[in-house]
Design an enzyme around this catalytic site. Structure first.
Site, PDB file in Angstrom:
ATOM      1  N   TYR A  33       0.827  -1.200   0.000  1.00  0.00           N
ATOM      2  CA  TYR A  33       0.000   0.000   0.000  1.00  0.00           C
ATOM      3  C   TYR A  33       0.868   1.259   0.000  1.00  0.00           C
ATOM      4  O   TYR A  33       2.080   1.184   0.210  1.00  0.00           O
ATOM      5  CB  TYR A  33      -0.956   0.001   1.198  1.00  0.00           C
ATOM      6  N   ARG A  52       8.248   4.102  -4.699  1.00  0.00           N
ATOM      7  CA  ARG A  52       8.334   3.132  -3.598  1.00  0.00           C
ATOM      8  C   ARG A  52       7.343   1.993  -3.805  1.00  0.00           C
ATOM      9  O   ARG A  52       7.635   0.839  -3.505  1.00  0.00           O
ATOM     10  CB  ARG A  52       8.094   3.831  -2.251  1.00  0.00           C
ATOM     11  N   ARG A 100      -7.683 -20.380  -1.719  1.00  0.00           N
ATOM     12  CA  ARG A 100      -6.722 -20.185  -0.630  1.00  0.00           C
ATOM     13  C   ARG A 100      -5.596 -21.219  -0.658  1.00  0.00           C
ATOM     14  O   ARG A 100      -5.844 -22.420  -0.617  1.00  0.00           O
ATOM     15  CB  ARG A 100      -7.428 -20.208   0.727  1.00  0.00           C
ATOM     16  N   HIS A 102      -1.099 -20.988   0.416  1.00  0.00           N
ATOM     17  CA  HIS A 102      -0.054 -20.036   0.770  1.00  0.00           C
ATOM     18  C   HIS A 102       0.791 -19.626  -0.439  1.00  0.00           C
ATOM     19  O   HIS A 102       1.096 -18.458  -0.627  1.00  0.00           O
ATOM     20  CB  HIS A 102       0.853 -20.613   1.859  1.00  0.00           C
ATOM     21  N   LYS A 149       6.587  -2.046   2.005  1.00  0.00           N
ATOM     22  CA  LYS A 149       5.390  -1.449   2.609  1.00  0.00           C
ATOM     23  C   LYS A 149       4.196  -2.384   2.400  1.00  0.00           C
ATOM     24  O   LYS A 149       3.344  -2.149   1.538  1.00  0.00           O
ATOM     25  CB  LYS A 149       5.148  -0.059   1.995  1.00  0.00           C
ATOM     26  N   GLU A 182      11.881   2.457  14.473  1.00  0.00           N
ATOM     27  CA  GLU A 182      11.015   3.513  13.923  1.00  0.00           C
ATOM     28  C   GLU A 182       9.704   3.520  14.706  1.00  0.00           C
ATOM     29  O   GLU A 182       9.523   2.738  15.628  1.00  0.00           O
ATOM     30  CB  GLU A 182      10.763   3.281  12.435  1.00  0.00           C
ATOM     31  N   LEU A 206      11.068   1.211   7.388  1.00  0.00           N
ATOM     32  CA  LEU A 206      10.530   1.642   6.101  1.00  0.00           C
ATOM     33  C   LEU A 206      11.160   3.011   5.792  1.00  0.00           C
ATOM     34  O   LEU A 206      11.101   3.903   6.639  1.00  0.00           O
ATOM     35  CB  LEU A 206       9.006   1.787   6.173  1.00  0.00           C
TER      36      LEU A 206
END
Ligand code: PMP
Length: 288
Positions: A33, A52, A100, A102, A149, A182, A206
């Protein structure tokens, strides 16, 4: 004004916006995101955020669902349709919908793209910055690739809630050696002996877009910058502390774990950096 979301190629009323129950973002946190500030009707640092985003997508081997040009159009159009002049744009790309499992889908599926926008009260944000915020420190128990991110934000969400439970606004996360990595949703900074100190980019943090811009401001204003890890003790004894994020730009921190920093008021360096921020950030064209 009703809110509009962009979901996989369509602009839909917010209340009706939805994704499939087998979206891999929903089931596995398999997505990335970005959050971009909207200020005075324009996007702030869109180019850096999209760069990014490309990096995050590449790290997870998710293909970009739209060209850069088309994505840029969708971002602006979502802001336009919501008529938000001051606020935040949220963009999320997940690997897409698949049974579903993995491992990645055997036959590639189309990544899912969602864009939303919401307004922010600029006066309230300025009042908060003028007062400064309290933070608490907590162990950093996230995975080893927080430089990507991803939407997998459970440790960050739990840290933020623990901060709130303690009457603080945010949490600073601390590695096993006692050094601050952070914030739960921001980069962490202190001012010590007149020097700006923040942790260098690595897979432990990040690399914030706001952080990158603040480093440019520091260079322009000839503030000395030391890129190194700092301990919680050092932060408590610092002249100033502050955090940076697209949501909060430069936010002074006035207490850590209940102990006041310096005078207990926002310091001059953080204030100056906040004032300078939008003079250095790349402001896009006026959309609204
Ligand atoms: N670190 C973390 C963990 C974050 O969630 C954020 C905000 N998304 C940041 C740093 C700051 O990044 P930016 O300045 O790009 O908002």
């Amino acid at each position: 004004m009703s809110r509009i979301a962009y979901v996989n190629g369509r602009y839909v009323p917010f209340a009706e916006a939805s994704v499939h129950i087998e979206d891999r973002g929903y089931q596995l946190g398999d997505g990335v995101y970005e959050v971009c500030e909207i200020r005075s009707g324009a996007l702030v640092d869109e180019r850096r955020h999209l760069t990014r985003l490309s990096r995050s997508l590449a790290a997870l081997r998710i293909s970009q669902p739209l060209s850069d040009k088309a994505l840029h159009f969708v971002l602006e159009e979502t802001v336009r349709r919501n008529r938000v002049r001051d606020g935040l744009l949220y963009l999320q790309i997940t690997r897409g919908v698949a049974r579903r499992d993995h491992a990645f889908p055997e036959h590639p599926v189309k990544p899912a793209l969602v864009v939303t926008v919401r307004g922010l009260d600029r006066k309230k944000a300025e009042a908060s910055a003028a007062a400064g915020i309290a933070i608490v420190t907590l162990p950093d128990d996230r995975w080893g690739r927080v430089d990507i991110k991803t939407i997998g934000l459970l440790p960050n969400a739990l840290a933020k809630q623990r901060a709130r439970d303690a009457g603080a606004k945010d949490a600073w996360l601390v590695d096993s050696e006692g050094f601050v990595t952070e914030g739960a949703s921001a980069n962490a900074w202190i001012v010590k002996d007149g020097l700006l100190v923040t942790r260098p980019s690595s897979n432990r943090i990040l690399t914030g877009i706001t952080m990158t811009v603040v480093k440019e401001i520091a260079a322009r204003l000839q503030f000395k910058l030391e890129e190194r890890a700092f301990s919680v003790e050092e932060a408590r004894a610092a002249e100033e502390a502050f955090l940076t994020s697209a949501t909060q730009t430069v936010m002074p921190v006035i207490s850590i774990d209940g102990r006041v920093i310096s005078s207990g008021k926002p310091g001059p360096v953080a204030k100056r950096l906040r004032e300078e921020f939008h003079r250095t950030a790349e402001i896009g064209r006026k959309i609204v």
